[in-house]
Design a protein around this motif. Sequence first.
Motif, PDB file in Angstrom:
ATOM      1  N   MET A   1       0.835  -1.209   0.000  1.00 23.09           N
ATOM      2  CA  MET A   1       0.000   0.000   0.000  1.00 23.09           C
ATOM      3  C   MET A   1       0.876   1.269   0.000  1.00 23.09           C
ATOM      4  SD  MET A   1      -2.728   1.151   2.890  1.00 23.09           S
ATOM      5  CE  MET A   1      -3.115  -0.559   3.272  1.00 23.09           C
ATOM      6  N   ILE A   2       0.539   2.228  -0.869  1.00 24.36           N
ATOM      7  CA  ILE A   2       1.338   3.448  -0.950  1.00 24.36           C
ATOM      8  C   ILE A   2       1.046   4.334   0.263  1.00 24.36           C
ATOM      9  CG2 ILE A   2       1.723   5.576  -2.275  1.00 24.36           C
ATOM     10  CD1 ILE A   2       0.690   3.940  -4.744  1.00 24.36           C
ATOM     11  N   ASP A   3       2.139   4.818   0.878  1.00 27.04           N
ATOM     12  CA  ASP A   3       1.973   5.740   2.007  1.00 27.04           C
ATOM     13  C   ASP A   3       2.086   7.173   1.470  1.00 27.04           C
ATOM     14  OD1 ASP A   3       2.069   7.265   4.262  1.00 27.04           O
ATOM     15  OD2 ASP A   3       3.575   6.039   5.291  1.00 27.04           O
ATOM     16  N   ARG A   4       0.950   7.822   1.325  1.00 23.24           N
ATOM     17  CA  ARG A   4       0.928   9.156   0.708  1.00 23.24           C
ATOM     18  C   ARG A   4       1.579  10.227   1.589  1.00 23.24           C
ATOM     19  NH1 ARG A   4      -5.184   9.592  -1.688  1.00 23.24           N
ATOM     20  NH2 ARG A   4      -4.994   7.982  -3.262  1.00 23.24           N
ATOM     21  N   TYR A   5       1.765   9.886   2.856  1.00 16.58           N
ATOM     22  CA  TYR A   5       2.350  10.859   3.785  1.00 16.58           C
ATOM     23  C   TYR A   5       3.813  10.545   4.091  1.00 16.58           C
ATOM     24  CZ  TYR A   5      -2.058  13.214   4.316  1.00 16.58           C
ATOM     25  OH  TYR A   5      -3.182  13.955   4.054  1.00 16.58           O
ATOM     26  N   ARG A   6       4.422   9.724   3.235  1.00 15.73           N
ATOM     27  CA  ARG A   6       5.805   9.296   3.482  1.00 15.73           C
ATOM     28  C   ARG A   6       6.752  10.496   3.532  1.00 15.73           C
ATOM     29  NH1 ARG A   6       9.872   7.504   0.317  1.00 15.73           N
ATOM     30  NH2 ARG A   6       8.603   7.895  -1.528  1.00 15.73           N
ATOM     31  N   ILE A   7       6.563  11.443   2.611  1.00 11.85           N
ATOM     32  CA  ILE A   7       7.462  12.598   2.564  1.00 11.85           C
ATOM     33  C   ILE A   7       6.948  13.744   3.427  1.00 11.85           C
ATOM     34  CG2 ILE A   7       8.433  14.369   1.023  1.00 11.85           C
ATOM     35  CD1 ILE A   7       8.378  12.070  -1.146  1.00 11.85           C
ATOM     36  N   ILE A   8       5.674  14.021   3.289  1.00 12.85           N
ATOM     37  CA  ILE A   8       5.118  15.192   3.972  1.00 12.85           C
ATOM     38  C   ILE A   8       4.835  14.913   5.465  1.00 12.85           C
ATOM     39  CG2 ILE A   8       2.668  14.728   3.429  1.00 12.85           C
ATOM     40  CD1 ILE A   8       4.377  18.138   3.314  1.00 12.85           C
ATOM     41  N   GLY A   9       4.671  13.614   5.803  1.00 11.17           N
ATOM     42  CA  GLY A   9       4.288  13.247   7.177  1.00 11.17           C
ATOM     43  C   GLY A   9       5.155  13.871   8.265  1.00 11.17           C
ATOM     44  N   PRO A  10       6.498  13.676   8.172  1.00  7.17           N
ATOM     45  CA  PRO A  10       7.351  14.215   9.244  1.00  7.17           C
ATOM     46  C   PRO A  10       7.325  15.743   9.330  1.00  7.17           C
ATOM     47  CG  PRO A  10       8.495  12.519   7.992  1.00  7.17           C
ATOM     48  CD  PRO A  10       7.227  12.797   7.261  1.00  7.17           C
ATOM     49  N   LEU A  11       6.940  16.397   8.206  1.00 11.63           N
ATOM     50  CA  LEU A  11       6.945  17.865   8.175  1.00 11.63           C
ATOM     51  C   LEU A  11       5.583  18.466   8.491  1.00 11.63           C
ATOM     52  CD1 LEU A  11       8.809  18.321   4.762  1.00 11.63           C
ATOM     53  CD2 LEU A  11       9.765  18.682   7.038  1.00 11.63           C
ATOM     54  N   TYR A  12       4.571  17.599   8.558  1.00  8.43           N
ATOM     55  CA  TYR A  12       3.186  18.075   8.560  1.00  8.43           C
ATOM     56  C   TYR A  12       2.888  19.102   9.663  1.00  8.43           C
ATOM     57  CZ  TYR A  12      -1.833  18.230   8.523  1.00  8.43           C
ATOM     58  OH  TYR A  12      -3.119  18.687   8.481  1.00  8.43           O
ATOM     59  N   ASP A  13       3.208  18.771  10.893  1.00  9.17           N
ATOM     60  CA  ASP A  13       2.849  19.674  11.999  1.00  9.17           C
ATOM     61  C   ASP A  13       3.621  20.989  11.930  1.00  9.17           C
ATOM     62  OD1 ASP A  13       1.113  17.758  12.823  1.00  9.17           O
ATOM     63  OD2 ASP A  13       1.695  17.856  14.944  1.00  9.17           O
TER      64      ASP A  13
END
Length: 230
Positions: free
Chosen positions: A1-13
């Motif tokens: 399953m593709i993790d759409r938040y792989r790149i943006i996840g750590p930066l999100y907050d």
Amino acid sequence: MIDRYRIIGPLYDFLAMIFSFGQIDKCKCGMHDRIKPDMKVLFAGVGQGIDAIEAASLGAQVTVVDLSETMLRVFQKRIQGRRFIHPIRAVHSDIFKFDEFEHFDMVYANFFLNVFPRDVVTDLEEHLASLARPGGYVVVGDFSLPTGGLFARFVQNVYWRIADVLFYVMARNALHPVYNYPEHLRQLGLEIVETRYFRVLFDKRYASILARKNDAPGRSRKTFSLKSGK
Ligand SMILES: C[S@@+](CC[C@H](N)C(=O)[O-])C[C@H]1O[C@@H](n2cnc3c(N)ncnc32)[C@H](O)[C@@H]1O
């Protein structure tokens, strides 16, 4: 399953904090004074989860669900070494497959519903409402429906569109106008108890909406009916 938040996840907050001058974080915890110790509280699409961590610090029995492994990893790092009265339960799942119906006192959808296209969001709202117990609450924290004069609404719409396009590019979120969550929740038979607004510059940019589910038991997922999505 593709993790759409792989790149943006750590930066999100971090991005959310800059974009909203800290108001998104305030909005996410905007109804936390309603949380009482031992309450069962669900955070759908929890992300990095400052709201869930705050709820657990208040003594709630917190469950978090997220589809992104990256987001859950960041969340786990954040709670590492912390002690709560009730340990937080983290579930790696599509929220539509999470079926603990009528179990939760409060179900949170903070900056979660806006990820989905119009035809899915109404089903998701219905699903989230079905996870709350009779008489329980659904809390939606998200971009506020633009209000005021023509210029004010234009500015608010542009503000939303910047975020919308950014997340469309980075995480394939849906492109759409700001949703009318209070209207959707009312259509599901929920009562809007309170709305708290969080301002950036002159306008109400974010809203935390507290909606109460009917007391009658047995209003599980299938018995809700939607008239139309907005
Ligand atoms: C825009 S982020 C918001 C995160 C968090 N609620 C916040 O306010 O910071 C949306 C989150 O929903 C998660 N998500 C997207 N689709 C999902 C699904 N079908 N089931 C569970 N989580 C999902 C994403 O992985 C992401 O963490």
